[in-house]
Scaffold this motif. Structure first.
Motif, PDB file in Angstrom:
ATOM      1  N   SER A 226     125.788 -13.706  89.918  1.00 47.91           N
ATOM      2  CA  SER A 226     126.423 -14.239  91.119  1.00 47.91           C
ATOM      3  C   SER A 226     127.756 -14.917  90.838  1.00 47.91           C
ATOM      4  CB  SER A 226     125.479 -15.234  91.804  1.00 47.91           C
ATOM      5  OG  SER A 226     125.150 -16.307  90.924  1.00 47.91           O
ATOM      6  N   GLU A 227     127.886 -15.540  89.659  1.00 50.31           N
ATOM      7  CA  GLU A 227     129.126 -16.245  89.357  1.00 50.31           C
ATOM      8  C   GLU A 227     130.301 -15.273  89.225  1.00 50.31           C
ATOM      9  OE1 GLU A 227     131.387 -19.624  88.949  1.00 50.31           O
ATOM     10  OE2 GLU A 227     129.299 -19.386  89.541  1.00 50.31           O
ATOM     11  N   LEU A 228     130.032 -14.097  88.677  1.00 52.14           N
ATOM     12  CA  LEU A 228     131.092 -13.089  88.580  1.00 52.14           C
ATOM     13  C   LEU A 228     131.518 -12.615  89.951  1.00 52.14           C
ATOM     14  CD1 LEU A 228     130.259 -10.744  85.564  1.00 52.14           C
ATOM     15  CD2 LEU A 228     132.264 -12.176  85.884  1.00 52.14           C
ATOM     16  N   TYR A 229     130.545 -12.452  90.849  1.00 51.82           N
ATOM     17  CA  TYR A 229     130.882 -12.020  92.207  1.00 51.82           C
ATOM     18  C   TYR A 229     131.688 -13.094  92.934  1.00 51.82           C
ATOM     19  CZ  TYR A 229     127.793  -8.018  91.640  1.00 51.82           C
ATOM     20  OH  TYR A 229     127.220  -6.844  91.203  1.00 51.82           O
ATOM     21  N   SER A 230     131.376 -14.372  92.652  1.00 54.27           N
ATOM     22  CA  SER A 230     132.137 -15.464  93.256  1.00 54.27           C
ATOM     23  C   SER A 230     133.580 -15.437  92.774  1.00 54.27           C
ATOM     24  CB  SER A 230     131.500 -16.816  92.907  1.00 54.27           C
ATOM     25  OG  SER A 230     130.218 -16.919  93.464  1.00 54.27           O
ATOM     26  N   LEU A 231     133.755 -15.198  91.472  1.00 53.35           N
ATOM     27  CA  LEU A 231     135.109 -15.109  90.929  1.00 53.35           C
ATOM     28  C   LEU A 231     135.848 -13.905  91.510  1.00 53.35           C
ATOM     29  CD1 LEU A 231     134.406 -15.942  87.178  1.00 53.35           C
ATOM     30  CD2 LEU A 231     135.533 -17.405  88.857  1.00 53.35           C
ATOM     31  N   GLY A 232     135.121 -12.804  91.659  1.00 60.09           N
ATOM     32  CA  GLY A 232     135.731 -11.615  92.244  1.00 60.09           C
ATOM     33  C   GLY A 232     136.160 -11.850  93.679  1.00 60.09           C
ATOM     34  N   ALA A 233     135.323 -12.576  94.437  1.00 54.73           N
ATOM     35  CA  ALA A 233     135.663 -12.886  95.826  1.00 54.73           C
ATOM     36  C   ALA A 233     136.902 -13.771  95.897  1.00 54.73           C
ATOM     37  CB  ALA A 233     134.481 -13.568  96.509  1.00 54.73           C
ATOM     38  N   ALA A 234     136.997 -14.717  94.968  1.00 52.29           N
ATOM     39  CA  ALA A 234     138.165 -15.604  94.944  1.00 52.29           C
ATOM     40  C   ALA A 234     139.433 -14.814  94.634  1.00 52.29           C
ATOM     41  CB  ALA A 234     137.964 -16.708  93.906  1.00 52.29           C
ATOM     42  N   THR A 235     139.313 -13.859  93.709  1.00 53.38           N
ATOM     43  CA  THR A 235     140.460 -13.019  93.372  1.00 53.38           C
ATOM     44  C   THR A 235     140.876 -12.166  94.561  1.00 53.38           C
ATOM     45  OG1 THR A 235     139.735 -12.909  91.067  1.00 53.38           O
ATOM     46  CG2 THR A 235     141.294 -11.237  91.784  1.00 53.38           C
ATOM     47  N   GLN A 236     139.885 -11.592  95.248  1.00 57.34           N
ATOM     48  CA  GLN A 236     140.177 -10.782  96.428  1.00 57.34           C
ATOM     49  C   GLN A 236     140.844 -11.626  97.506  1.00 57.34           C
ATOM     50  OE1 GLN A 236     136.921  -9.620  98.971  1.00 57.34           O
ATOM     51  NE2 GLN A 236     137.774  -7.570  99.240  1.00 57.34           N
ATOM     52  N   ARG A 237     140.390 -12.869  97.652  1.00 59.81           N
ATOM     53  CA  ARG A 237     140.955 -13.768  98.662  1.00 59.81           C
ATOM     54  C   ARG A 237     142.442 -13.986  98.414  1.00 59.81           C
ATOM     55  NH1 ARG A 237     138.266 -19.594  99.041  1.00 59.81           N
ATOM     56  NH2 ARG A 237     136.438 -18.233  99.090  1.00 59.81           N
ATOM     57  N   ILE A 238     142.791 -14.244  97.161  1.00 58.70           N
ATOM     58  CA  ILE A 238     144.196 -14.462  96.813  1.00 58.70           C
ATOM     59  C   ILE A 238     144.998 -13.193  97.061  1.00 58.70           C
ATOM     60  CG2 ILE A 238     145.776 -14.934  94.901  1.00 58.70           C
ATOM     61  CD1 ILE A 238     143.521 -16.712  93.716  1.00 58.70           C
TER      62      ILE A 238
END
Length: 265
Positions: free
Chosen positions: A83-95
Motif C-alpha cells: 500500500s505504501e508504494l501505491y500511496s507514493l504512486g498516487a502522490a506522484t500522479q497528483r503532482i
C-alpha cells in the motif's frame, strides 16, 4: 635497508557503501516483485532474479513488509507491491496532473472570471489539488486545495463520479448515500439523475448543491485509456451563472482539456 610498510587491503565495506548497496538491493527486489505483481512473486523467484542468496533476500523482504512497501499472501506464499508504494504512486500522479493542467486552470479562470479547481478521485471523495482564484470582487468560496467532498457533490465530484465504470460508480453511491442525506439532504436517486444528465451533456452542472448561492460547471479529464483521472470545475454566484453562461463555461473547460495531451494513465 628500511622496510616500507605494506598496507593491507580490506574486504570490509564502508558504512556509506553498505548503505548504498542495501538500497540498490531493495530497489532490485521491488522491481522483481513488480514484474510478477499480478500473480505474486515467490521468494526463490525473487532471489534468482536479483542474484542474491535467499537468506539475504528474505531479510530485505521482511523490512519491506514491515514498511508496507510489499504485502505477503500467506496461502500462496507470494509477495506483491504494498500500500505504501501505491500511496507514493498516487502522490506522484497528483503532482503530474497538477503540473499538466495548471496553465489550463489559469486560462479558464481568466476567461470566466471565476475561481477554477482541479480535482482527482480519492477513495469515495474528490480531492482538490489545485485552485486558481477568479478576478471578480465577489467570489464563491470554492474548493480549497487538499479539501475533500463526497464524489457526486459539486460540479467536479459529479463529473468524476459520472464517468467512472458503472460497478464502481454504484459502489460509491451506496457508500456515500448516508453522507448525501446527512450533509446535503439529497437522496441517492437524485445523484443518479444528475449522472444521467452529465453523461449526456459530457459536462456537469451543480445548481445550489454545495451552496444555495452558487452554481458550478465541471468536466472530466480522461487519460489515454479513456479512464477518468481528474475533473476541472468552475463556480460562480447565481446572478452570473445564467444558463447561457453555464453552456459557455462548459465549452471553455472542455476546449482547454482537449488542448492538453491526455495523461498516459
Amino acid at each position: 635497508m628500511t622496510k616500507g610498510k605494506i598496507q593491507k587491503s580490506s574486504n570490509k565495506t564502508s558504512p556509506r557503501q553498505g548503505g548504498a548497496q542495501s538500497i540498490r538491493r531493495s530497489i532490485a527486489i521491488l522491481r522483481s516483485v513488480s514484474k510478477h505483481n499480478e500473480t505474486g512473486a515467490r521468494l526463490h523467484q525473487i532471489a534468482k532474479a536479483v542474484d542474491l542468496p535467499t537468506p539475504t533476500v528474505h531479510r530485505i523482504l521482511t523490512v519491506l513488509l514491515e514498511e508496507k512497501f510489499l504485502s505477503f499472501d500467506i496461502e500462496g506464499k507470494t509477495y506483491r507491491l504494498g500500500s505504501e508504494l501505491y500511496s507514493l504512486g498516487a502522490a506522484t500522479q497528483r503532482i503530474s496532473i497538477r503540473d499538466r493542467y495548471h496553465t489550463s486552470l489559469q486560462r479558464i479562470s481568466g476567461q470566466t472570471g471565476d475561481g477554477t479547481c482541479l480535482v482527482i478521485p480519492s477513495g469515495y471523495d474528490g480531492l482538490c489539488i489545485d485552485h486558481i482564484p477568479g478576478k471578480y470582487r465577489i467570489q464563491v468560496l470554492g474548493f480549497d486545495i487538499n479539501e475533500r467532498r463526497p464524489l457526486g457533490i459539486g460540479a467536479a465530484c459529479l463529473a468524476l463520479l459520472s464517468f467512472l465504470p458503472e460497478k464502481q460508480r454504484e459502489d460509491i453511491i451506496a457508500a456515500n448515500a448516508p453522507r448525501y442525506m446527512t450533509y446535503y439532504g439529497i437522496e441517492d436517486k437524485e445523484v443518479r439523475s444528475w449522472i444521467k444528465r452529465t453523461r449526456k451533456l459530457k459536462y456537469s452542472n451543480s445548481i445550489h448543491i454545495v451552496s444555495s448561492e452558487s452554481i458550478g460547471v465541471g468536466a472530466p479529464i480522461l487519460n489515454k485509456k479513456g479512464q477518468v483521472v481528474a475533473a476541472i470545475s468552475m463556480a460562480g454566484i447565481n446572478s452570473r451563472m445564467t444558463s447561457e453562461k453555464r453552456r459557455e463555461t462548459a465549452r471553455i473547460i472542455l476546449a482547454e482539456i482537449a488542448a492538453v495531451d491526455p495523461p498516459p494513465d
